[in-house]
Enzyme design. Structure first.
Site, PDB file in Angstrom:
ATOM      1  N   ASP A   1       2.285  35.322 -12.282  1.00 27.04           N
ATOM      2  CA  ASP A   1       2.983  34.229 -11.606  1.00 27.04           C
ATOM      3  C   ASP A   1       3.533  33.260 -12.648  1.00 27.04           C
ATOM      4  O   ASP A   1       2.776  32.658 -13.411  1.00 27.04           O
ATOM      5  CB  ASP A   1       1.974  33.521 -10.681  1.00 27.04           C
ATOM      6  CG  ASP A   1       2.643  32.543  -9.738  1.00 27.04           C
ATOM      7  OD1 ASP A   1       3.875  32.374  -9.802  1.00 27.04           O
ATOM      8  OD2 ASP A   1       1.899  31.935  -8.933  1.00 27.04           O
TER       9      ASP A   1
ATOM     10  N   ASP B   1       9.253  34.763  -8.497  1.00 27.76           N
ATOM     11  CA  ASP B   1       8.510  34.467  -9.720  1.00 27.76           C
ATOM     12  C   ASP B   1       7.070  34.975  -9.713  1.00 27.76           C
ATOM     13  O   ASP B   1       6.282  34.586 -10.546  1.00 27.76           O
ATOM     14  CB  ASP B   1       8.529  32.963  -9.999  1.00 27.76           C
ATOM     15  CG  ASP B   1       7.645  32.187  -9.042  1.00 27.76           C
ATOM     16  OD1 ASP B   1       7.494  32.628  -7.887  1.00 27.76           O
ATOM     17  OD2 ASP B   1       7.098  31.161  -9.454  1.00 27.76           O
ATOM     18  N   GLU B   2       6.727  35.839  -8.781  1.00 29.87           N
ATOM     19  CA  GLU B   2       5.371  36.378  -8.825  1.00 29.87           C
ATOM     20  C   GLU B   2       5.314  37.796  -8.268  1.00 29.87           C
ATOM     21  O   GLU B   2       6.108  38.174  -7.413  1.00 29.87           O
ATOM     22  CB  GLU B   2       4.380  35.474  -8.089  1.00 29.87           C
ATOM     23  CG  GLU B   2       4.685  35.282  -6.629  1.00 29.87           C
ATOM     24  CD  GLU B   2       3.652  34.383  -5.935  1.00 29.87           C
ATOM     25  OE1 GLU B   2       2.451  34.667  -6.020  1.00 29.87           O
ATOM     26  OE2 GLU B   2       4.076  33.413  -5.300  1.00 29.87           O
TER      27      GLU B   2
END
Ligand SMILES: [Mg+2]
Length: 419
Positions: A15, A105-106
């Site tokens: 993350d 983003d993860e």
């Protein structure tokens, strides 16, 4: 008890830290070490310097600036974030083919099969962090555990810029002392209810027992929290790009189309695809917009929803946002084809498992009369009602109000009188 369930800690939850704000600090050295707010109206992201001052994502901009007057406010640069996201996901996929993206983003990465080839999961996680920093210039935190849930909790605990491995023999030691807010799906409302029952830690949740949790929070959230607190999380990492998808497209010829016209065409496609999803008892996570421009170039834009759904509204929202983002290009080059695919399909059973993880949906539904609960219930009810009418009277018998609002030229659908 947690240790003897077998299995090794081979799931990574990677993350990026304060993603948008980190991209801004990467690209403008003046911003490094300073509190940065991305977005003026609502805070879309904030740097850790701003978080330390008490600013939170989604906070009202004015409130955030009052809390942290020295903050630098910068406008969002979605193209830069999207490019950074692609670079990071390329590194994820270079690490293992089993990548399940959760958002820009993860992602979860399953690295179990790689151990003998390239090292332990911890080695792999450390190398991944090094590569993301060296090649993309961004800090990323990685949690490593036996289950997705624990990996996600681990990355949350390790943030920012950290690496934390939860040894399968020490899961209970790791998890039980944590505050209930750390459980995936527990937001402010659920936390408040739990605190009201004297439940503050994950250990308290486990002690409270499943029946009490169900009476307090409802069946979905109750079973879910019980499962998390007692280490039953059977979900595997499923690669983010599913081969299974359904789609529909429409050739538009060469004449210019107004934004409203495109919006209406898109709404029709969304409506049809969402109905097919529901008919098949399926859900989707990813909405993909396909465009062909007047100069024959093509572009694909996708958005991954926070939770799997078969409801028309969230799919419609995602599709419209993608279209709105592409409007400048459409305006410049013209558009000759508009298509939409729904990907990351899964059966309803899976949605049941994912559902409580969406804290907003789960919690607000539990709140009698909460506005979001009303919305969700209404829109699901509307979907079912429209599906039922169409099944009896044909697809053209009824349209949605949203379609109507977009084009006053469309005739008002009339429900059969006895409905
Ligand atoms: Mg993040």
């Amino acid at each position: 008890m947690s240790g003897d369930r077998g299995g090794a800690a081979t799931i990574l939850h990677a993350d990026l830290d304060a993603f948008y704000a980190s991209v801004e600090q990467r690209d403008d050295p003046d911003l490094r070490g300073r509190p940065v707010l991305v977005g003026g109206g609502v805070v879309l992201a904030c740097s850790y310097e701003a978080k330390r001052a008490g600013v939170r994502t989604a906070m009202n901009g004015r409130q955030a600036r009052a809390i942290c007057p020295e903050a630098v406010v910068v406008p969002a640069r979605m193209e830069a974030y999207s490019a950074a996201s692609k670079d990071v996901f390329a590194i994820f996929r270079d690490t293992t083919p089993l990548v399940e993206g959760l958002s820009v983003d993860e992602a979860f990465l399953e690295v179990g099969g790689l151990a003998r080839l390239v090292g332990t999961p911890k080695d792999i996680a450390a190398r991944l962090r090094g590569r993301v920093l060296a090649e993309v210039g961004l800090p990323i935190t990685v949690g490593v555990a036996r289950t997705k849930f624990l990996a996600k909790v681990a990355s949350g605990v390790a943030k920012p810029d950290g690496l934390l491995v939860v040894d399968p023999d020490r899961e209970r030691e790791f998890l039980h002392p944590l505050r209930v807010e750390r459980l995936w799906g527990v937001g402010a409302v659920t936390a408040r209810k739990l605190h009201g029952m004297g439940v503050h830690t994950v250990a308290d949740v486990a002690t409270l027992g499943e029946q009490a949790l169900v009476s307090l929070l409802g069946p979905a959230a109750g079973h879910h929290l019980h499962a998390l607190a007692t280490f039953s999380d059977p979900r595997r990492v499923t690669p983010g790009v599913s081969r299974r998808s359904i789609g529909s497209q429409r050739a538009l010829g060469n004449r210019r189309r107004s934004a409203e016209e495109l919006d209406t065409i898109l709404a029709g496609i969304v409506d049809r695809l969402a109905r097919r999803l529901r008919e098949g008892g399926r859900t989707c996570r990813t909405v993909v917009l396909r465009l062909r421009f007047g100069d024959f170039t093509r572009v694909t834009r996708s958005h991954t929803l926070r939770t799997a759904t078969s409801r028309t509204d969230p799919i419609d929202d995602a599709a419209r946002t993608l279209l709105a983002e592409a409007m400048p290009t459409i305006h410049d080059r013209g558009i000759t084809l508009l298509g939409l695919s729904l990907a990351n399909l899964d059966g309803e059973g899976r949605e049941q498992l994912e559902l409580p993880l969406a804290e907003d949906a789960g919690e607000r539904t539990a709140l009698a009369g909460g506005p979001a609960a009303e919305d969700t219930r209404d829109s699901a009810a509307l979907d079912r009602a429209l599906d039922a009418v169409r099944a009896r009277f044909g697809a053209a018998s009824v349209g949605r109000a949203t379609q109507l609002g977009r084009d006053p030229g469309i005739s008002v659908p009339v429900l059969p009188e006895h409905e």
